[in-house]
Write an enzyme that holds these catalytic residues in place. Structure first.
Site, mmCIF file in Angstrom:
data_model
loop_
_atom_site.group_PDB
_atom_site.id
_atom_site.type_symbol
_atom_site.label_atom_id
_atom_site.label_comp_id
_atom_site.label_asym_id
_atom_site.label_seq_id
_atom_site.Cartn_x
_atom_site.Cartn_y
_atom_site.Cartn_z
ATOM 1 N N ASP A 180 16.729 47.630 53.041
ATOM 2 C CA ASP A 180 16.488 46.630 52.000
ATOM 3 C C ASP A 180 15.404 45.654 52.485
ATOM 4 O O ASP A 180 14.373 46.089 52.988
ATOM 5 C CB ASP A 180 17.811 45.927 51.638
ATOM 6 C CG ASP A 180 17.735 45.167 50.321
ATOM 7 O OD1 ASP A 180 17.919 45.799 49.272
ATOM 8 O OD2 ASP A 180 17.461 43.957 50.335
ATOM 9 N N TYR A 314 13.138 36.918 46.845
ATOM 10 C CA TYR A 314 12.417 37.745 45.876
ATOM 11 C C TYR A 314 11.227 36.978 45.314
ATOM 12 O O TYR A 314 10.131 37.531 45.177
ATOM 13 C CB TYR A 314 13.356 38.163 44.750
ATOM 14 C CG TYR A 314 14.389 39.180 45.166
ATOM 15 C CD1 TYR A 314 14.194 40.539 44.934
ATOM 16 C CD2 TYR A 314 15.571 38.786 45.792
ATOM 17 C CE1 TYR A 314 15.138 41.469 45.326
ATOM 18 C CE2 TYR A 314 16.515 39.717 46.191
ATOM 19 C CZ TYR A 314 16.300 41.056 45.960
ATOM 20 O OH TYR A 314 17.228 41.985 46.352
ATOM 21 N N HIS A 386 22.730 52.910 49.745
ATOM 22 C CA HIS A 386 21.866 51.794 50.132
ATOM 23 C C HIS A 386 22.432 51.008 51.312
ATOM 24 O O HIS A 386 21.684 50.405 52.073
ATOM 25 C CB HIS A 386 21.683 50.876 48.929
ATOM 26 C CG HIS A 386 20.633 49.837 49.105
ATOM 27 N ND1 HIS A 386 19.307 50.137 49.319
ATOM 28 C CD2 HIS A 386 20.708 48.471 49.104
ATOM 29 C CE1 HIS A 386 18.598 49.025 49.431
ATOM 30 N NE2 HIS A 386 19.430 47.991 49.306
#
Length: 420
Positions: A180, A314, A386
């Protein structure tokens, strides 16, 4: 500078009582008939988890288990333009003088917790496997690390901060494992600190598609092989599905994190739904227990900076700094965006390994990995998602040992092993 301090998790009683009060007064929306997971996490699941969080889940027990199992420290580091930060780390230093320093980097909605299932598999140095001295930081704005109150703390600053953690702990050369955001931070570190970062193992590989003027050989190989390769077409279909149907959360967090932050900060049910939805959808059928989910979410709820802070990565990673013209107003390290990293090639001295698990969000033909640098090991796994360190820790540990251990492609590349 302040010294490294031992740390144990100790959430104040007032914070725990406040959580219980909010859970007591939670209200819920209605739901379409037979909606399943199509619209998000089902109402029945959220009601059950909320009730258990309030009446059955024992945070103090989880807190004690983490404190008993983990050696934790607060590491003071300075990031240019942002001053000093206190970085919470799990630090398991091996007594073996030849142990490989390994920095484990989490992402969102992960935390240091992800590495706790991996650590036991890295502590055994038998059978020619290497010993590891493992450092697992909570990224700034996550877990029990400091929050950042100033705009412009992007990927270059996360990289600077993580390198400072390793330097402060006494590791002048080290390896990295990342998924990630940890993957993107690791690649940024490999580019910015190639004399220190000697080997990088990634289980998440977003890259820009090869371009004929930039990657002519890989572009030609793609034209000649992908149309006839079922696995390559399936990998790209997975990525396309994520980009078309699975990344709305990313766009929200990348563009309006503050608006979302009010819900995450004020409502534990909103935070629970936002995170648990990803735990379910991004794993490979992993049988999450209620205690696992609620421990995972509680670390966000009780985090030093608060859960709203975690999604700002982000926003910041989509920009080079405060200015829309690409200039940084912080006088800090020049900015690096996500899109810069996707096209980044690390210096030749850094060796990479790539592990691609079955239910990863973004998958590419493995030969595309050559675009990121000196990739010396590539593996596909027929299980895992993930959260590989949590779902299939033994497989991830085995691949790490195969990469960094005796006979591995990055054996003995790390020589600076002077822990504190």
């Amino acid at each position: 500078m302040e010294s490294i301090q031992p740390f144990q998790i100790n959430v104040p009683d007032d914070d725990l009582n406040r959580l219980h009060q909010k859970l007591d007064t939670a209200t819920f929306p209605d739901e379409l008939d037979v909606a399943g997971w199509d619209l998000g996490i089902p109402l029945e699941q959220i009601k059950r988890l909320t009730t258990y969080w309030r009446t059955g889940f024992n945070w103090r027990r989880q807190e004690k288990e983490l404190n008993d199992r983990l050696t934790q420290v607060l590491v003071p580091v300075t990031v240019a333009g942002f001053g000093q930060l206190q970085i919470h780390c799990v630090h398991h230093a091996s007594p073996n003088p030849n142990a490989v320093p390994l920095l484990f980097l989490h992402g969102w909605p992960g935390s240091f917790l992800e590495a706790t299932k991996l650590l036991p598999y890295l502590s055994n140095d038998a059978d020619n496997a290497p010993a590891f001295s493992v450092v697992v930081p909570s990224l700034p704005n996550f877990g029990f690390s400091s929050g950042v109150k100033k705009k412009g703390f992007g990927l270059a600053q996360y990289a600077e901060c993580m390198h400072a953690v390793m330097s402060t702990l006494g590791y002048q050369e080290y390896s990295i494992q990342g998924g990630d955001w940890g993957s993107l931070i690791a690649r940024t570190m490999a580019t910015h600190y190639p004399t220190h970062v000697k080997a990088v193992h990634l289980n998440f590989l977003p890259v820009s598609p090869p371009l004929p003027w930039r990657n002519p050989l890989i572009f030609l190989q793609s034209l000649l092989t992908i149309p006839f390769s079922a696995s390559s077409k399936a990998h790209l279909a997975t990525t396309r599905r994520y980009l078309d149907q699975g990344n709305a959360y990313l766009r929200q967090q990348e563009t309006r994190p503050q608006t979302l932050g009010y819900a995450l900060q004020d409502s534990p049910v909103a935070l629970l739904a936002w995170v648990a939805d990803k735990l379910h959808d991004w794993s490979d059928g992993y049988p999450w227990t209620d205690d696992e989910i609620l421990t995972w979410v509680s670390i966000y709820w009780f985090s030093t900076a608060g859960p709203a802070a975690s999604v700002r990565i982000y926003y910041e990673a989509a920009r080079k700094g405060d200015g829309d013209d690409g200039t940084s107003v912080t006088n800090a390290t020049p900015g690096v965006t996500t899109y810069d990293v996707l096209g980044m090639t690390a210096p030749a001295g850094v060796r990479f390994a790539v592990a691609q698990f079955r239910e990863e969000l973004i998958k590419v033909p493995l030969f595309w990995a050559q675009m990121i640098g000196d990739v010396v090991r590539e593996n596909e796994f027929d299980c895992g998602g993930h959260f590989a360190a949590w779902e299939v820790p033994e497989l991830l540990a085995r691949d790490l040992k195969g990469f960094l251990g005796k006979g591995g492609q990055a054996y003995a590349v790390v020589t600076g092993r002077d822990g504190y």
